[in-house]
Design a protein around this motif. Structure first.
Motif, PDB file in Angstrom:
ATOM      1  N   LYS A 251       0.827  -1.207   0.000  1.00 37.91           N
ATOM      2  CA  LYS A 251       0.000   0.000   0.000  1.00 37.91           C
ATOM      3  C   LYS A 251       0.858   1.254   0.000  1.00 37.91           C
ATOM      4  CE  LYS A 251      -3.907   2.282   0.434  1.00 37.91           C
ATOM      5  NZ  LYS A 251      -4.899   2.336  -0.674  1.00 37.91           N
ATOM      6  N   GLU A 252       1.976   1.223   0.719  1.00 43.23           N
ATOM      7  CA  GLU A 252       2.884   2.368   0.765  1.00 43.23           C
ATOM      8  C   GLU A 252       3.548   2.589  -0.595  1.00 43.23           C
ATOM      9  OE1 GLU A 252       6.721   3.894   3.434  1.00 43.23           O
ATOM     10  OE2 GLU A 252       5.604   2.091   4.007  1.00 43.23           O
ATOM     11  N   THR A 253       3.823   1.497  -1.293  1.00 36.44           N
ATOM     12  CA  THR A 253       4.464   1.580  -2.605  1.00 36.44           C
ATOM     13  C   THR A 253       3.487   1.978  -3.691  1.00 36.44           C
ATOM     14  OG1 THR A 253       6.001  -0.170  -1.936  1.00 36.44           O
ATOM     15  CG2 THR A 253       5.844   0.289  -4.298  1.00 36.44           C
ATOM     16  N   LEU A 254       2.267   1.449  -3.606  1.00 38.26           N
ATOM     17  CA  LEU A 254       1.231   1.708  -4.618  1.00 38.26           C
ATOM     18  C   LEU A 254      -0.002   2.300  -3.932  1.00 38.26           C
ATOM     19  CD1 LEU A 254       1.547  -1.721  -6.490  1.00 38.26           C
ATOM     20  CD2 LEU A 254       2.560   0.457  -7.186  1.00 38.26           C
ATOM     21  N   PRO A 255       0.055   3.559  -3.514  1.00 32.41           N
ATOM     22  CA  PRO A 255      -1.053   4.155  -2.745  1.00 32.41           C
ATOM     23  C   PRO A 255      -2.373   4.229  -3.497  1.00 32.41           C
ATOM     24  CG  PRO A 255       0.544   5.830  -3.423  1.00 32.41           C
ATOM     25  CD  PRO A 255       1.163   4.511  -3.727  1.00 32.41           C
ATOM     26  N   ASN A 256      -2.344   4.196  -4.825  1.00 30.34           N
ATOM     27  CA  ASN A 256      -3.586   4.283  -5.595  1.00 30.34           C
ATOM     28  C   ASN A 256      -4.251   2.936  -5.846  1.00 30.34           C
ATOM     29  OD1 ASN A 256      -3.345   7.103  -5.849  1.00 30.34           O
ATOM     30  ND2 ASN A 256      -1.976   6.888  -7.617  1.00 30.34           N
TER      31      ASN A 256
ATOM     32  N   VAL B  74      13.907  -4.804  -2.867  1.00 31.51           N
ATOM     33  CA  VAL B  74      13.222  -4.021  -3.889  1.00 31.51           C
ATOM     34  C   VAL B  74      13.938  -4.218  -5.216  1.00 31.51           C
ATOM     35  CG1 VAL B  74      12.538  -1.709  -4.638  1.00 31.51           C
ATOM     36  CG2 VAL B  74      12.491  -2.305  -2.193  1.00 31.51           C
ATOM     37  N   ASN B  75      13.178  -4.563  -6.254  1.00 31.30           N
ATOM     38  CA  ASN B  75      13.752  -4.734  -7.585  1.00 31.30           C
ATOM     39  C   ASN B  75      13.439  -3.476  -8.406  1.00 31.30           C
ATOM     40  OD1 ASN B  75      14.395  -5.499 -10.260  1.00 31.30           O
ATOM     41  ND2 ASN B  75      14.081  -7.656  -9.749  1.00 31.30           N
ATOM     42  N   MET B  76      14.390  -2.550  -8.428  1.00 34.03           N
ATOM     43  CA  MET B  76      14.187  -1.284  -9.134  1.00 34.03           C
ATOM     44  C   MET B  76      14.081  -1.489 -10.644  1.00 34.03           C
ATOM     45  SD  MET B  76      13.907   1.275  -7.071  1.00 34.03           S
ATOM     46  CE  MET B  76      14.352   2.706  -8.052  1.00 34.03           C
ATOM     47  N   LYS B  77      14.765  -2.488 -11.140  1.00 32.63           N
ATOM     48  CA  LYS B  77      14.718  -2.775 -12.572  1.00 32.63           C
ATOM     49  C   LYS B  77      13.300  -3.116 -13.012  1.00 32.63           C
ATOM     50  CE  LYS B  77      16.888  -5.731 -16.070  1.00 32.63           C
ATOM     51  NZ  LYS B  77      17.844  -6.826 -16.308  1.00 32.63           N
ATOM     52  N   THR B  78      12.643  -3.977 -12.242  1.00 31.15           N
ATOM     53  CA  THR B  78      11.259  -4.344 -12.554  1.00 31.15           C
ATOM     54  C   THR B  78      10.330  -3.159 -12.342  1.00 31.15           C
ATOM     55  OG1 THR B  78      11.683  -6.631 -11.865  1.00 31.15           O
ATOM     56  CG2 THR B  78       9.386  -5.939 -11.998  1.00 31.15           C
ATOM     57  N   ALA B  79      10.543  -2.426 -11.248  1.00 32.46           N
ATOM     58  CA  ALA B  79       9.689  -1.278 -10.950  1.00 32.46           C
ATOM     59  C   ALA B  79       9.735  -0.246 -12.073  1.00 32.46           C
ATOM     60  CB  ALA B  79      10.119  -0.651  -9.628  1.00 32.46           C
ATOM     61  N   LYS B  80      10.923   0.062 -12.569  1.00 34.00           N
ATOM     62  CA  LYS B  80      11.063   1.029 -13.657  1.00 34.00           C
ATOM     63  C   LYS B  80      10.379   0.543 -14.923  1.00 34.00           C
ATOM     64  CE  LYS B  80      15.379   3.147 -12.030  1.00 34.00           C
ATOM     65  NZ  LYS B  80      16.838   3.294 -12.266  1.00 34.00           N
TER      66      LYS B  80
ATOM     67  N   PRO C 140       8.866   4.714  -3.331  1.00 33.06           N
ATOM     68  CA  PRO C 140       9.059   5.824  -2.384  1.00 33.06           C
ATOM     69  C   PRO C 140      10.399   5.716  -1.651  1.00 33.06           C
ATOM     70  CG  PRO C 140       6.891   4.794  -2.115  1.00 33.06           C
ATOM     71  CD  PRO C 140       7.674   3.903  -3.026  1.00 33.06           C
ATOM     72  N   ASN C 141      10.984   6.850  -1.344  1.00 32.14           N
ATOM     73  CA  ASN C 141      12.238   6.858  -0.583  1.00 32.14           C
ATOM     74  C   ASN C 141      12.069   6.205   0.787  1.00 32.14           C
ATOM     75  OD1 ASN C 141      13.820   8.106  -2.541  1.00 32.14           O
ATOM     76  ND2 ASN C 141      13.207  10.164  -1.874  1.00 32.14           N
ATOM     77  N   SER C 142      10.870   6.316   1.341  1.00 28.57           N
ATOM     78  CA  SER C 142      10.609   5.711   2.659  1.00 28.57           C
ATOM     79  C   SER C 142      10.776   4.193   2.611  1.00 28.57           C
ATOM     80  CB  SER C 142       9.187   6.060   3.119  1.00 28.57           C
ATOM     81  OG  SER C 142       8.225   5.596   2.174  1.00 28.57           O
ATOM     82  N   ILE C 143      10.556   3.598   1.418  1.00 31.90           N
ATOM     83  CA  ILE C 143      10.757   2.161   1.237  1.00 31.90           C
ATOM     84  C   ILE C 143      12.236   1.873   0.983  1.00 31.90           C
ATOM     85  CG2 ILE C 143      10.303   0.184  -0.273  1.00 31.90           C
ATOM     86  CD1 ILE C 143       7.870   0.742   1.327  1.00 31.90           C
ATOM     87  N   LEU C 144      12.841   2.677   0.128  1.00 31.34           N
ATOM     88  CA  LEU C 144      14.238   2.439  -0.271  1.00 31.34           C
ATOM     89  C   LEU C 144      15.198   2.511   0.914  1.00 31.34           C
ATOM     90  CD1 LEU C 144      14.385   4.382  -3.663  1.00 31.34           C
ATOM     91  CD2 LEU C 144      14.290   1.902  -3.321  1.00 31.34           C
ATOM     92  N   VAL C 145      14.957   3.455   1.834  1.00 29.40           N
ATOM     93  CA  VAL C 145      15.884   3.607   2.965  1.00 29.40           C
ATOM     94  C   VAL C 145      15.777   2.430   3.928  1.00 29.40           C
ATOM     95  CG1 VAL C 145      15.941   6.105   2.810  1.00 29.40           C
ATOM     96  CG2 VAL C 145      14.232   5.005   4.275  1.00 29.40           C
TER      97      VAL C 145
ATOM     98  N   ASP D  78      16.747  -3.866   2.614  1.00 26.25           N
ATOM     99  CA  ASP D  78      18.001  -4.572   2.878  1.00 26.25           C
ATOM    100  C   ASP D  78      18.795  -4.772   1.585  1.00 26.25           C
ATOM    101  OD1 ASP D  78      17.725  -5.542   5.834  1.00 26.25           O
ATOM    102  OD2 ASP D  78      15.780  -5.938   4.917  1.00 26.25           O
ATOM    103  N   LYS D  79      18.072  -4.793   0.472  1.00 24.07           N
ATOM    104  CA  LYS D  79      18.746  -4.961  -0.817  1.00 24.07           C
ATOM    105  C   LYS D  79      17.924  -4.263  -1.889  1.00 24.07           C
ATOM    106  CE  LYS D  79      20.627  -8.452  -3.982  1.00 24.07           C
ATOM    107  NZ  LYS D  79      20.846  -9.906  -4.218  1.00 24.07           N
ATOM    108  N   VAL D  80      18.606  -3.496  -2.728  1.00 23.98           N
ATOM    109  CA  VAL D  80      17.957  -2.834  -3.867  1.00 23.98           C
ATOM    110  C   VAL D  80      18.615  -3.338  -5.140  1.00 23.98           C
ATOM    111  CG1 VAL D  80      17.471  -0.647  -5.009  1.00 23.98           C
ATOM    112  CG2 VAL D  80      17.398  -0.794  -2.502  1.00 23.98           C
TER     113      VAL D  80
END
Length: 324
Positions: free
Chosen positions: A154-159, A299-305, A312-317, A320-322
């Motif tokens: 929910k935090e990642t996809l608020p809509n 978090v898989n940024m490659k898939t997300a992009k 959100p930065n709140s998730i990234l910080v 444990d692994k990006v």
């Protein structure tokens, strides 16, 4: 002198055979591994690695027989019975339906759980501290973690307002988790769409229902990925549906946007320590069931992009692994 010679010869006759017997190799322990998914399961290698770390070499001082149900739960009773019939010294299992099948097949052969959501609630053991019977191993605390996963989603996809969850009603652990997921979704203002999948044939209709009801994300338990990995990944990619998992291996390798949960590979590796203790004489009834102490957010940024999702930065910080 003659008497001393006879005594010496007699001693040689006694010592000689004993020395020969001591050199004869004993029975090599046989470990049975039963999985509900396929032989492409990434976690079995972690179990083998755990055995190697303890000095066991497959084919030399230990044997392993593998049985895979390939997503067909109705095969589990026969596969479990087969592992009992070939006289496995220990049977290692991760899926609750597979453990139940093995429990029905034997009350004597020790059974080690590698990953089980809630073995007490599922009726597999008496308690975590004293499991009783012939079953022990590790629990992954899955029901307690499902609320946290939905919060992260929910935090990642608020809509997103509707989340589809793939599950098998024949798996008691997933039935327990469904109740937790439904309660958590209600608190978060989400609609949980439970997609029942008992066999490969039901997977397509489940996917159609997810699209028809306009699910905004797909959450998949590891046990379901193990059985239907390729189909789930292909469907999510085709429909551009974000995938959320409960173990990092699938966030890394199976198109997931995110995962949160214990290190499943570590749990399988630790299952080897139970096998070692049992082979050395310990009784499963006396070995407490262990729980994970470390949980990882990946978090898989490659898939997300690729899906146009801004994490959100709140998730990234907190990750444990990006994966970039």
């Amino acid at each position: 002198a003659r008497r001393k010679l006879l005594v010496a010869l007699g001693l040689c006759a006694l010592v000689g055979p004993l020395h020969v017997l001591a050199q004869q190799p004993g029975k090599i322990p046989l470990i049975g591994v039963l999985r509900g998914g396929s032989s492409s399961d990434p976690f079995v290698e972690a179990f083998r690695r755990g055995l190697r770390d303890l000095g066991y070499v497959e084919g030399k001082n230990i044997q392993i027989e593998y049985r895979y149900a390939e997503g067909k739960s109705d095969r589990l009773p026969n596969l479990a019975a087969e592992l009992v019939r070939i006289k496995s010294d220990v049977i290692v299992i991760a899926d609750t339906p597979a453990i139940r099948a093995a429990k029905n097949a034997t009350r004597e052969t020790p059974i080690v759980m590698a990953v089980v959501a809630d073995p007490v609630a599922a009726g597999l053991i008496a308690s975590l501290a004293r499991p009783g019977g012939n079953i022990t191993g590790l629990s992954n605390l899955a029901p307690e973690l499902d609320r946290k996963r939905l919060e992260l989603l929910k935090e990642t996809l608020p809509n997103v307002t509707r989340v589809a969850w793939v599950w098998d009603p024949g798996n008691p652990a997933l039935t327990i988790r469904l109740k937790e997921m439904q309660a958590a979704a209600q608190v978060l203002g989400l609609k949980l769409q439970a997609l029942e999948v008992r066999n490969p044939k039901e997977l397509e209709s489940a996917f159609e229902a997810a699209i028809r009801e306009r699910a905004g994300a797909l959450s998949v338990p590891a046990v379901m990925v193990g059985s239907y990995r390729r189909q789930i990944v292909d469907f999510a990619a085709m429909k551009r549906l974000p995938l959320f998992y409960d173990t990092k291996e699938f966030a890394e390798r199976a198109g997931g946007v995110m995962s949160y949960g214990p290190d499943f590979a570590d749990l399988f590796r630790r299952a080897a320590t139970y096998v070692d203790k049992i082979l050395k004489g310990a009784k499963p009834a006396d070995l407490p069931v262990e729980q994970p102490t470390k949980f990882e957010l990946v978090v898989n940024m490659k898939t997300a992009k690729a899906l146009g999702i801004k994490i959100p930065n709140s998730i990234l910080v907190r990750a444990d692994k990006v994966i970039k």
